[in-house]
Design a protein around this motif. Structure first.
Motif, PDB file in Angstrom:
ATOM      1  N   GLN A 114      -3.807  -1.612   8.804  1.00 56.45           N
ATOM      2  CA  GLN A 114      -3.425  -2.773   7.992  1.00 56.45           C
ATOM      3  C   GLN A 114      -4.562  -3.390   7.173  1.00 56.45           C
ATOM      4  N   PRO A 115      -5.722  -3.704   7.771  1.00 53.06           N
ATOM      5  CA  PRO A 115      -6.783  -4.299   6.953  1.00 53.06           C
ATOM      6  C   PRO A 115      -7.290  -3.371   5.856  1.00 53.06           C
ATOM      7  N   HIS A 116      -7.316  -2.087   6.113  1.00 51.99           N
ATOM      8  CA  HIS A 116      -7.750  -1.106   5.114  1.00 51.99           C
ATOM      9  C   HIS A 116      -6.703  -0.995   3.997  1.00 51.99           C
ATOM     10  N   TRP A 117      -5.443  -1.104   4.355  1.00 53.23           N
ATOM     11  CA  TRP A 117      -4.347  -1.077   3.387  1.00 53.23           C
ATOM     12  C   TRP A 117      -4.452  -2.279   2.435  1.00 53.23           C
ATOM     13  N   ALA A 118      -4.689  -3.451   3.003  1.00 55.30           N
ATOM     14  CA  ALA A 118      -4.796  -4.661   2.183  1.00 55.30           C
ATOM     15  C   ALA A 118      -5.975  -4.558   1.217  1.00 55.30           C
ATOM     16  N   ARG A 119      -7.121  -4.129   1.711  1.00 52.75           N
ATOM     17  CA  ARG A 119      -8.297  -3.986   0.856  1.00 52.75           C
ATOM     18  C   ARG A 119      -8.079  -2.963  -0.240  1.00 52.75           C
ATOM     19  N   ALA A 120      -7.568  -1.773   0.149  1.00 58.32           N
ATOM     20  CA  ALA A 120      -7.400  -0.686  -0.807  1.00 58.32           C
ATOM     21  C   ALA A 120      -6.433  -1.066  -1.920  1.00 58.32           C
ATOM     22  N   ASN A 121      -5.338  -1.720  -1.572  1.00 53.11           N
ATOM     23  CA  ASN A 121      -4.378  -2.146  -2.596  1.00 53.11           C
ATOM     24  C   ASN A 121      -4.970  -3.176  -3.536  1.00 53.11           C
ATOM     25  N   ALA A 122      -5.718  -4.143  -2.981  1.00 51.69           N
ATOM     26  CA  ALA A 122      -6.342  -5.165  -3.825  1.00 51.69           C
ATOM     27  C   ALA A 122      -7.328  -4.533  -4.797  1.00 51.69           C
ATOM     28  N   GLU A 123      -8.118  -3.576  -4.317  1.00 56.22           N
ATOM     29  CA  GLU A 123      -9.109  -2.935  -5.183  1.00 56.22           C
ATOM     30  C   GLU A 123      -8.438  -2.090  -6.262  1.00 56.22           C
ATOM     31  N   ALA A 124      -7.383  -1.351  -5.899  1.00 52.87           N
ATOM     32  CA  ALA A 124      -6.690  -0.521  -6.885  1.00 52.87           C
ATOM     33  C   ALA A 124      -6.012  -1.379  -7.953  1.00 52.87           C
ATOM     34  N   ARG A 125      -5.373  -2.450  -7.537  1.00 51.69           N
ATOM     35  CA  ARG A 125      -4.702  -3.332  -8.505  1.00 51.69           C
ATOM     36  C   ARG A 125      -5.725  -3.969  -9.451  1.00 51.69           C
ATOM     37  N   ALA A 126      -6.850  -4.390  -8.906  1.00 54.76           N
ATOM     38  CA  ALA A 126      -7.883  -5.019  -9.736  1.00 54.76           C
ATOM     39  C   ALA A 126      -8.451  -4.016 -10.737  1.00 54.76           C
ATOM     40  N   PHE A 127      -8.680  -2.779 -10.304  1.00 56.87           N
ATOM     41  CA  PHE A 127      -9.210  -1.762 -11.212  1.00 56.87           C
ATOM     42  C   PHE A 127      -8.227  -1.468 -12.333  1.00 56.87           C
ATOM     43  N   ASN A 128      -6.963  -1.261 -11.976  1.00 54.39           N
ATOM     44  CA  ASN A 128      -5.965  -0.914 -12.991  1.00 54.39           C
ATOM     45  C   ASN A 128      -5.723  -2.054 -13.966  1.00 54.39           C
ATOM     46  N   ALA A 129      -5.837  -3.287 -13.484  1.00 54.97           N
ATOM     47  CA  ALA A 129      -5.626  -4.443 -14.360  1.00 54.97           C
ATOM     48  C   ALA A 129      -6.726  -4.571 -15.410  1.00 54.97           C
ATOM     49  N   LYS A 130      -7.907  -4.048 -15.078  1.00 53.81           N
ATOM     50  CA  LYS A 130      -9.050  -4.147 -15.990  1.00 53.81           C
ATOM     51  C   LYS A 130      -9.362  -2.802 -16.647  1.00 53.81           C
ATOM     52  N   ALA A 131      -8.385  -1.908 -16.682  1.00 52.31           N
ATOM     53  CA  ALA A 131      -8.633  -0.564 -17.194  1.00 52.31           C
ATOM     54  C   ALA A 131      -9.070  -0.559 -18.653  1.00 52.31           C
ATOM     55  N   ASN A 132      -8.532  -1.477 -19.460  1.00 53.26           N
ATOM     56  CA  ASN A 132      -8.934  -1.612 -20.872  1.00 53.26           C
ATOM     57  C   ASN A 132      -8.957  -0.273 -21.618  1.00 53.26           C
TER      58      ASN A 132
END
Length: 454
Positions: A114-132
Motif C-alpha cells: 500500500q505505501p509503495h502504491w500510494a507513492r508510485a501513483n503520486a510520482e507517475a501522476r506528477a510526472f505525466n502532468a508536467k510532461a510538456n
C-alpha cells in the motif's frame, strides 16, 4: 467464467497436466462465489510443448489480473483496494471449495504494498502532468498470485534419511535435485533445526539415487514444502532417539563431538559413547528415516476437492516508462511482496523472486517463439541484466499449518504476477491494452495508433 485453450503441439507431453492445474488457479487469490473454469490441451501440428515455470498459471493470471483492473475502474474503486476487498482469507472457500483455517497470506501481501502504491501513483501522476510535450508516459500496475505447492490432487511424497556414525559424524541423505534454487541449503537448514545442531556440522549426501531416498521431482514448487517437511520430521525423530537413549527430556540440549554425544538438562549431564553402539545396515548408530506426503483429495466432476495442502501468495507492483513514439517500455522499479510462510533462507528467497521476475519480463515483453522462424537465441530474445528494474523485495511471513516451521513453496509463484503488473502499468500509462504477448514495440505502437483513432 474462464476458458483456456493450450497448444500442446503434436504430442501431449505435459500439456494435460498444465491444463489441469489452470482451472484451480484462474480465479486468482480471491474469494469469488460464482465461478466456472474450463481448460483444454489441444493437439496441433506444431512442436510439442513442455512444462514451464508456473504450469499455465502465468497465462491465466494475465487474463484475470487485467480484468480486475478493468472492473476496479468500472466501479470507481482504487485498483489495490479492489483487490484487498476481494482477497481470499482464512475460513473462506477457494474455487474448489477448500477452506484453510490458517496461512492465507494474500491480504498481507497486498497491504504491505500500500505505501509503495500510494507513492508510485503520486510520482507517475506528477510526472505525466508536467510532461510538456514529452513522449514519455509513466504508469503503475499491479499483479497478484497464488500457487498450489505440489502435484495436483496426487500423491507426491519425499523421504529423508538422517544418521549419526560412531565417530560422531552427522550425515543427511536427501535426494531433492538442486537446480540452482538452493534446496541443498534450505533442506539442510531445516534438518539442522529439527536436530537442533549447527547447519555446518552436517555432512550432506545428495543427488545420488544409490545413496539417497526418493525426494520426488524438483517441480511444482514442492521441495521446500514437501522434502523440507520430511527433513524436519527426520531431524526431530533423530533427536528423540538420542534423548531416549540418554534418558532426558525434550528440554535437554545436545553436544556432539568425536565419538561422543553429551546431553545436558539442568545441572545433570549424560554421555553417550557412540563407539560402544552397534551400527545398523547403513553404518549409523542412530538413524531416522521419515516420509511426508501432503494431504490432498481428488477433485470431483465439479472441480471440488483439496488439490493442494499449501498455497503460496504474492503481489507485485511495477513502475515503468513508455516511449509513445517508439513503443518501447523501460521498467523503472518493481516492489514485490511474497508470502513464504517462514523464510528459511531470506537471501535465497530474494534470489527466487528476482529470477522469477526476470522470466516474467521475458513473457511480457520479448520472448516469442514462431514455429519455422525462431531458430536460436538470436531470434528468441530473453531478458538480460540491463532489462531489470530496481527491486524492492518485501518478504511476508504468514505461517502455514502444514509446511516445515510454517514455510511455503515459492519457486513458481514469483513469475506469475510480473506480466500482469507490466500490462496493467502499460494501460495506466497510455490507456492501451496489448492482449497478444509479448508486448513488443510494434504491438505497443499498433495499440497506441488504434487508441488515438478512437
Amino acid at each position: 467464467n474462464f476458458e483456456g485453450t493450450f497448444n500442446t503441439g503434436a504430442y501431449a507431453s505435459w500439456g494435460p497436466t498444465v491444463a489441469n492445474r489452470v482451472p484451480v488457479h484462474a480465479s486468482g487469490p480471491y474469494f469469488i462465489e460464482n465461478y466456472r473454469a474450463k481448460s483444454y490441451a489441444v493437439h496441433t501440428n506444431t512442436p510439442s510443448s513442455g512444462a514451464f515455470r508456473g504450469f499455465g498459471v502465468p497465462q491465466s493470471a494475465i487474463a484475470q489480473e487485467t480484468a480486475f483492473d478493468l472492473l476496479a475502474d468500472k466501479v470507481g474503486i482504487d485498483r489495490l483496494e479492489f483487490r484487498i476487498r476481494n482477497a481470499l482469507q482464512n475460513g473462506l472457500p477457494t474455487a474448489t471449495g477448500q477452506i484453510f483455517e490458517k496461512g492465507v497470506g494474500i491480504k498481507e501481501c497486498l497491504e504491505a504494498i500500500q505505501p509503495h502504491w500510494a507513492r508510485a501513483n503520486a510520482e507517475a501522476r506528477a510526472f505525466n502532468a508536467k510532461a510538456n510535450g514529452s513522449v514519455i508516459r509513466k504508469g503503475v500496475g499491479l499483479g497478484s498470485c497464488w500457487y498450489g505447492c505440489g502435484n495436483t490432487s496426487l500423491p507426491n511424497p519425499s523421504t529423508i534419511r538422517f544418521g549419526i556414525k560412531a565417530d560422531g559424524t552427522i550425515v543427511l541423505h536427501q535426494g531433492a535435485m538442486d537446480i540452482g534454487q538452493g534446496s541443498n541449503t534450505v533442506i539442510t537448514q531445516i534438518a539442522a533445526d529439527g536436530l537442533r545442531v549447527p547447519v555446518h556440522s552436517i555432512k550432506l549426501i545428495d543427488g545420488d539415487t544409490d545413496l539417497t531416498p526418493d525426494c520426488g521431482k524438483t517441480s511444482a514448487s514442492r521441495q521446500t514444502f514437501v522434502t523440507g517437511k520430511a527433513a524436519q520430521l527426520a531431524g526431530e525423530a533423530l533427536r528423540r532417539q538420542i534423548l531416549r537413549k540418554a534418558n532426558v527430556s525434550e528440554a535437554a540440549s545436545l553436544e556432539f563431538s568425536d565419538g561422543l554425544i553429551k546431553a545436558y538438562e539442568g545441572d545433570t549431564s549424560v554421555e553417550i559413547e557412540l563407539t560402544r553402539l552397534e551400527p545398523n545396515a547403513f553404518g549409523y548408530v542412530f538413524m531416522a528415516e521419515e516420509t511426508y506426503d501432503p494431504p490432498v483429495k481428488a477433485l470431483d466432476e465439479k472441480g471440488q476437492g483439496m488439490p493442494y495442502a499449501v498455497y503460496g501468495y504474492g503481489a507485485q507492483l511495477m513502475e515503468l516508462s513508455v516511449d509513445t513514439k517508439l513503443g518501447t517500455i523501460k521498467l523503472d522499479r518493481i516492489t514485490t511482496a511474497h508470502d513464504v510462510g517462514k523464510a528459511i533462507n531470506p537471501m535465497l528467497v530474494e534470489g527466487q523472486i528476482e529470477g522469477g521476475v526476470a522470466q516474467g519480463i521475458g513473457l511480457a515483453l520479448m520472448e516469442d517463439y514462431l514455429p519455422g522462424r525462431t531458430e536460436n537465441l538470436h531470434d528468441y530474445l530473453i531478458p538480460t541484466f540491463g532489462d531489470m528494474p530496481e527491486f524492492v523485495n518485501l518478504i511476508i511471513e504468514v505461517e502455514d499449518a502444514e509446511g516445515p516451521y510454517g514455510a511455503k513453496g515459492l519457486g513458481e509463484h514469483v513469475l506469475i504476477p510480473t506480466a500482469p503488473a507490466i500490462l496493467n502499468a502499460l494501460r495506466d500509462a497510455t490507456g492501451v491494452i496489448v492482449a497478444a504477448l509479448p508486448a513488443t514495440p510494434d504491438k505497443v505502437m499498433a495499440a497506441l495508433m488504434a487508441h488515438n483513432e478512437e
